[in-house]
Design a protein around this motif. Structure first.
Motif, PDB file in Angstrom:
ATOM      1  N   ILE A  67       0.831  -1.199   0.000  1.00 23.52           N
ATOM      2  CA  ILE A  67       0.000   0.000   0.000  1.00 23.52           C
ATOM      3  C   ILE A  67       0.867   1.251   0.000  1.00 23.52           C
ATOM      4  N   GLN A  68       2.059   1.133   0.596  1.00 20.20           N
ATOM      5  CA  GLN A  68       2.992   2.261   0.595  1.00 20.20           C
ATOM      6  C   GLN A  68       3.530   2.533  -0.806  1.00 20.20           C
ATOM      7  N   ALA A  69       3.847   1.493  -1.547  1.00 22.93           N
ATOM      8  CA  ALA A  69       4.319   1.681  -2.918  1.00 22.93           C
ATOM      9  C   ALA A  69       3.247   2.347  -3.764  1.00 22.93           C
ATOM     10  N   GLY A  70       2.001   1.941  -3.580  1.00 19.34           N
ATOM     11  CA  GLY A  70       0.909   2.563  -4.312  1.00 19.34           C
ATOM     12  C   GLY A  70       0.763   4.040  -3.987  1.00 19.34           C
ATOM     13  N   TYR A  71       0.945   4.377  -2.717  1.00 28.11           N
ATOM     14  CA  TYR A  71       0.838   5.776  -2.303  1.00 28.11           C
ATOM     15  C   TYR A  71       1.942   6.619  -2.931  1.00 28.11           C
ATOM     16  N   ILE A  72       3.173   6.122  -2.899  1.00 29.23           N
ATOM     17  CA  ILE A  72       4.294   6.870  -3.473  1.00 29.23           C
ATOM     18  C   ILE A  72       4.120   7.030  -4.978  1.00 29.23           C
ATOM     19  N   ALA A  73       3.635   5.992  -5.635  1.00 30.97           N
ATOM     20  CA  ALA A  73       3.444   6.049  -7.085  1.00 30.97           C
ATOM     21  C   ALA A  73       2.476   7.158  -7.478  1.00 30.97           C
ATOM     22  N   GLU A  74       1.540   7.471  -6.594  1.00 25.91           N
ATOM     23  CA  GLU A  74       0.550   8.503  -6.882  1.00 25.91           C
ATOM     24  C   GLU A  74       0.929   9.868  -6.301  1.00 25.91           C
ATOM     25  N   SER A  75       2.041   9.922  -5.567  1.00 29.57           N
ATOM     26  CA  SER A  75       2.387  11.143  -4.846  1.00 29.57           C
ATOM     27  C   SER A  75       3.164  12.153  -5.671  1.00 29.57           C
ATOM     28  N   GLY A  76       3.722  11.714  -6.793  1.00 28.04           N
ATOM     29  CA  GLY A  76       4.573  12.584  -7.585  1.00 28.04           C
ATOM     30  C   GLY A  76       6.046  12.339  -7.373  1.00 28.04           C
ATOM     31  N   ALA A  77       6.385  11.602  -6.300  1.00 28.93           N
ATOM     32  CA  ALA A  77       7.779  11.215  -6.077  1.00 28.93           C
ATOM     33  C   ALA A  77       8.148  10.082  -7.030  1.00 28.93           C
ATOM     34  N   THR A  78       9.454   9.829  -7.158  1.00 25.91           N
ATOM     35  CA  THR A  78       9.932   8.709  -7.970  1.00 25.91           C
ATOM     36  C   THR A  78      10.010   7.466  -7.090  1.00 25.91           C
ATOM     37  N   LEU A  79       9.237   6.466  -7.425  1.00 23.95           N
ATOM     38  CA  LEU A  79       9.192   5.233  -6.643  1.00 23.95           C
ATOM     39  C   LEU A  79      10.257   4.252  -7.115  1.00 23.95           C
ATOM     40  N   VAL A  80      11.025   3.712  -6.166  1.00 23.37           N
ATOM     41  CA  VAL A  80      11.897   2.569  -6.449  1.00 23.37           C
ATOM     42  C   VAL A  80      11.433   1.426  -5.556  1.00 23.37           C
ATOM     43  N   GLU A  81      11.101   0.303  -6.166  1.00 27.30           N
ATOM     44  CA  GLU A  81      10.528  -0.820  -5.444  1.00 27.30           C
ATOM     45  C   GLU A  81      11.554  -1.934  -5.250  1.00 27.30           C
ATOM     46  N   PHE A  82      11.418  -2.626  -4.122  1.00 31.00           N
ATOM     47  CA  PHE A  82      12.287  -3.750  -3.811  1.00 31.00           C
ATOM     48  C   PHE A  82      11.443  -4.904  -3.292  1.00 31.00           C
ATOM     49  N   ALA A  83      11.946  -6.117  -3.484  1.00 29.03           N
ATOM     50  CA  ALA A  83      11.173  -7.301  -3.120  1.00 29.03           C
ATOM     51  C   ALA A  83      11.039  -7.479  -1.617  1.00 29.03           C
ATOM     52  N   THR A  84      12.035  -7.016  -0.842  1.00 28.08           N
ATOM     53  CA  THR A  84      12.009  -7.223   0.597  1.00 28.08           C
ATOM     54  C   THR A  84      12.109  -5.889   1.327  1.00 28.08           C
ATOM     55  N   PRO A  85      11.580  -5.813   2.546  1.00 21.01           N
ATOM     56  CA  PRO A  85      11.678  -4.560   3.304  1.00 21.01           C
ATOM     57  C   PRO A  85      13.114  -4.190   3.640  1.00 21.01           C
ATOM     58  N   GLU A  86      13.973  -5.190   3.854  1.00 19.30           N
ATOM     59  CA  GLU A  86      15.375  -4.900   4.152  1.00 19.30           C
ATOM     60  C   GLU A  86      16.041  -4.119   3.022  1.00 19.30           C
ATOM     61  N   GLU A  87      15.687  -4.446   1.790  1.00 15.72           N
ATOM     62  CA  GLU A  87      16.282  -3.759   0.644  1.00 15.72           C
ATOM     63  C   GLU A  87      15.842  -2.306   0.555  1.00 15.72           C
ATOM     64  N   THR A  88      14.629  -2.011   1.022  1.00 11.56           N
ATOM     65  CA  THR A  88      14.174  -0.618   0.979  1.00 11.56           C
ATOM     66  C   THR A  88      14.997   0.241   1.926  1.00 11.56           C
ATOM     67  N   ILE A  89      15.371  -0.307   3.068  1.00 16.47           N
ATOM     68  CA  ILE A  89      16.206   0.407   4.028  1.00 16.47           C
ATOM     69  C   ILE A  89      17.622   0.559   3.486  1.00 16.47           C
ATOM     70  N   ALA A  90      18.146  -0.504   2.900  1.00 17.27           N
ATOM     71  CA  ALA A  90      19.495  -0.450   2.333  1.00 17.27           C
ATOM     72  C   ALA A  90      19.601   0.619   1.260  1.00 17.27           C
ATOM     73  N   ALA A  91      18.526   0.821   0.496  1.00 14.32           N
ATOM     74  CA  ALA A  91      18.542   1.824  -0.567  1.00 14.32           C
ATOM     75  C   ALA A  91      18.722   3.232  -0.003  1.00 14.32           C
ATOM     76  N   VAL A  92      18.184   3.478   1.172  1.00 14.69           N
ATOM     77  CA  VAL A  92      18.371   4.776   1.817  1.00 14.69           C
ATOM     78  C   VAL A  92      19.791   4.902   2.350  1.00 14.69           C
ATOM     79  N   ARG A  93      20.266   3.854   2.960  1.00 17.33           N
ATOM     80  CA  ARG A  93      21.606   3.896   3.555  1.00 17.33           C
ATOM     81  C   ARG A  93      22.695   4.069   2.497  1.00 17.33           C
ATOM     82  N   ASN A  94      22.501   3.481   1.316  1.00 19.38           N
ATOM     83  CA  ASN A  94      23.554   3.577   0.287  1.00 19.38           C
ATOM     84  C   ASN A  94      23.331   4.737  -0.683  1.00 19.38           C
ATOM     85  N   GLY A  95      22.313   5.546  -0.427  1.00 21.59           N
ATOM     86  CA  GLY A  95      22.079   6.728  -1.247  1.00 21.59           C
ATOM     87  C   GLY A  95      21.281   6.496  -2.509  1.00 21.59           C
ATOM     88  N   GLU A  96      20.753   5.290  -2.685  1.00 25.21           N
ATOM     89  CA  GLU A  96      19.949   5.006  -3.870  1.00 25.21           C
ATOM     90  C   GLU A  96      18.576   5.669  -3.797  1.00 25.21           C
TER      91      GLU A  96
END
Length: 240
Positions: free
Chosen positions: A132-161
C-alpha cells in the motif's frame, strides 16, 4: 499495511477447505515485529503468537508456511495454504479476490525515514513491491523505487539510492531506534489502510467465521490489546 498489485492469476481458483484436517497459515516471515524467522528457523513475531492463539480458540490444528510477499495472494488462491496472516491491510482491491476476517490490528500510520532531516520526499522514495505504501508513493509525484524485501528498501536509503523509505511506522520504529542516529523520521505520518486482517479464499466462509469468532473473543477479553502492546509498545493503537 501492505497492498498487493493483483494479477489475473489470482482470480482463477475457488477451491475450499474441503476435508482438510490442518489449517496452513501463510506468512512472509520478513516483516518484524509482525512476522519474522527466528534463530531457530521458525516463524516468530506478533502474528505467530496471535495465529497460534486464534487456532487454539477455534479448536483448529495449524501449521505455518512461509511465502514471499509478491506471490502471497496467488498462492493462497491456488491452495498452497489456507490463510494469509502477514501484516496485510484490508482493501477493496484485495476483497475482490479473497475474503478477510475482521481486523486484528486497527488502522495505523505509515512514515518516511531518511538519513537527514532535509531529505527530499518528492525525490526518490523506496518501498516494498506491491504494498500500500508503494501505491501511495506512485501517486504522490515522487519517484518510486521498489524492492522485493523490506530490508532492501532500508538499504537503498543507507547507500544513497533513495532519498527516503516509506513503510509501516511500526516496522520502522525499531530500525530508527537501533541506528544510532543514522536513520530518522522525516515529514508527517500518513494514515493508510483499513486495519490488518487474515486473508482467506472466498469459498472458505466457515473457516473465516471460526477465525472471526476467535478474534472477537480476544478483543472482548483484552488479550489482543495486551498482545499488541507486547509486540508494538505501550503507545501502539489498540481496541477501545
Amino acid at each position: 499495511m501492505k497492498k498487493l498489485i493483483l494479477t489475473a492469476a489470482a482470480l482463477a481458483l475457488t477451491a475450499g477447505m474441503g476435508m482438510a484436517q490442518t489449517v496452513r497459515m501463510g506468512t512472509e516471515g520478513a516483516y518484524p515485529p509482525y512476522n519474522f524467522i527466528n534463530d531457530k528457523g521458525e516463524v516468530d513475531g506478533f502474528e505467530r503468537e496471535l495465529g497460534d492463539e486464534l487456532c487454539k480458540r477455534a479448536e483448529l490444528t495449524c501449521e505455518w508456511v512461509k511465502n514471499d510477499w509478491d506471490s502471497i495472494i496467488p498462492n493462497l488462491v491456488s491452495g498452497n495454504y489456507d490463510t494469509i496472516i502477514a501484516g496485510m491491510s484490508i482493501t477493496d482491491e484485495r476483497d475482490e479476490v479473497i475474503d478477510f476476517t475482521q481486523n486484528y490490528l486497527p488502522p495505523t500510520a505509515s512514515a518516511y525515514v531518511a538519513t537527514s532531516e532535509g531529505a527530499d520526499l518528492s525525490g526518490v522514495v523506496s518501498a516494498q513491491t506491491a504494498t500500500i505504501q508503494a501505491g501511495y508513493i506512485a501517486e504522490s509525484g515522487a519517484t518510486l523505487v521498489e524492492f522485493a524485501t523490506p530490508e532492501e528498501t532500508i538499504a537503498a536509503v543507507r547507500n544513497g539510492e533513495a532519498d527516503a523509505v516509506f513503510a509501516d511506522k511500526d516496522y520502522l520504529v525499531p530500525l530508527v531506534e537501533e541506528s544510532g542516529g543514522e536513520l530518522m523520521f522525516v515529514g508527517d505520518d500518513v494514515p493508510l489502510g483499513g486495519g490488518v486482517g487474515m486473508g482467506l479464499r472466498e469459498s472458505d466462509g466457515e473457516l473465516r467465521g471460526k477465525f472471526d469468532a476467535a478474534i472477537t473473543s480476544m478483543k472482548e477479553d483484552g488479550t489482543l490489546n495486551a498482545m499488541i502492546k507486547k509486540w508494538f509498545g505501550e503507545n501502539a493503537a489498540i481496541y477501545e
